[in-house]
Scaffold this motif. Structure first.
Motif, short mmCIF file in Angstrom:
data_model
loop_
_atom_site.label_atom_id
_atom_site.label_comp_id
_atom_site.label_asym_id
_atom_site.label_seq_id
_atom_site.Cartn_x
_atom_site.Cartn_y
_atom_site.Cartn_z
N GLY A 24 0.78 -1.22 0.00
CA GLY A 24 0.00 0.00 0.00
C GLY A 24 0.81 1.27 0.00
N LEU A 25 2.03 1.22 0.56
CA LEU A 25 2.82 2.44 0.74
C LEU A 25 4.09 2.46 -0.10
CD1 LEU A 25 3.12 5.11 2.32
CD2 LEU A 25 4.29 3.81 4.12
N PHE A 26 4.94 1.46 0.05
CA PHE A 26 6.24 1.52 -0.60
C PHE A 26 6.21 1.16 -2.08
CE2 PHE A 26 7.68 1.21 3.86
CZ PHE A 26 8.41 2.38 3.89
N MET A 27 5.37 0.22 -2.46
CA MET A 27 5.30 -0.12 -3.88
C MET A 27 4.82 1.05 -4.73
SD MET A 27 4.19 -4.15 -3.95
CE MET A 27 4.61 -4.34 -5.67
N PRO A 28 3.75 1.76 -4.35
CA PRO A 28 3.33 2.91 -5.16
C PRO A 28 4.40 3.98 -5.27
CG PRO A 28 1.57 2.26 -3.68
CD PRO A 28 2.78 1.48 -3.27
N TRP A 29 5.16 4.20 -4.20
CA TRP A 29 6.18 5.25 -4.25
C TRP A 29 7.42 4.84 -5.03
CZ3 TRP A 29 6.03 10.17 -3.88
CH2 TRP A 29 5.11 10.82 -3.04
#
Length: 281
Positions: A24-29
């Motif tokens: 939810g957090l690191f993959m999108p960024w």
């Protein structure tokens, strides 16, 4: 059994990290970071954690090789397992190593990336100087560093307020959001001999765990520095006497972030980071 020990349920910190933060957090960024530095050729992933950036790099035909390092052996073990399970053709070579002493010769990488690691390095100038050492002349560096919690990361900002009120103001800012000054980021990169192209502020709506999971995950890693600088846990995971305090934090955060709660209980909220983009001289 305490709330925290029940939540952990035999899982390692890398297991928890992968379950609650990666997708939810690191993959999108990771996508905009990779794009911003135009990743290609021989790439180095510094403080790779469970290998999110490395796995993204594996999808790119213009990337020839991927070397990935992290100081924590459990993170490297988890990254290797995930790479095998997710069938990324075993493209990344993972190894345990400190960002302060990279195990590579000079001038061998075209690109170095570091997603949310710089703020944790005890000597940031040395870490960036090491990155510069192993980059080819003209090689590119991209590092993402969260802004302060109260500067574009509202769920974490509310969490810090609640921690300060219920545990103590000395434990905030929490470590991931402790290095949010763009001029300081620029300065350490310049001190390391890098040619800074930009320190860009970026915002994205991302997914965080449901409030109860968010709190239980994050309180595991809360610490106060002792005399030698090592962090001592604020809450003993086995101490059920802390359960009342944790329930208070959960209740207060639930009230503070209602606007971000989705139908499935997860949180959709802004997260904001700085991208340090630089070239080796």
């Amino acid at each position: 059994m305490s709330l925290i020990s029940d939540f952990i349920a035999g899982r390692t910190p890398p297991d928890l990290y992968e379950s609650y933060l990666s997708e939810g957090l690191f993959m999108p960024w990771s996508d905009p970071l990779i794009e911003a530095v135009a990743a290609s050729g021989a790439c180095l992933d510094i403080a790779c954690g469970t290998g999110v950036v490395s796995r993204k790099l594996s999808d790119l035909p213009e990337v020839a090789t991927i070397s990935s390092v992290d100081v924590a052996p459990p993170m490297i073990a988890k990254a290797e397992t995930l790479q095998r399970e997710k069938d990324y053709a075993l493209r990344a070579k993972f190894q345990v190593a400190s960002a302060l002493e990279l195990p590579f010769d000079e001038d061998i990488f075209d690109v170095a990336l570091c997603q949310q690691g710089l703020q944790f390095f005890p000597d940031k100038v040395l870490a960036l100087r090491e990155a510069a050492r192993v980059l080819k002349p003209g090689g590119r560096l991209g590092a993402a560093v969260w802004t302060l919690a109260h500067d574009g990361n509202p769920v974490f900002g509310a969490f810090e307020d609640i921690l300060a009120r219920n545990i103590g103001s000395d434990i905030v800012p929490i470590a991931p959001f402790s290095y949010g000054d763009p001029e300081e980021i620029r300065s350490v990169a310049e001190q390391a001999g890098l040619d800074v192209q930009a320190v860009e502020r970026r915002e994205m709506i991302t997914t965080l765990p449901a409030v109860r999971d968010f709190v239980l995950f994050d309180v595991i890693f809360l610490g106060r520095p002792d005399a030698d600088g090592a962090l001592q846990a604020v809450i003993d995971p086995e101490d059920d006497a802390a359960d009342e305090l944790i329930e208070t934090i959960i209740a207060e955060l639930t009230d503070a972030v209602r606007q971000y709660v989705q139908d499935d209980g997860t949180l959709r909220s802004p997260t904001t980071t700085h991208f340090l983009l630089a070239k080796n001289t």
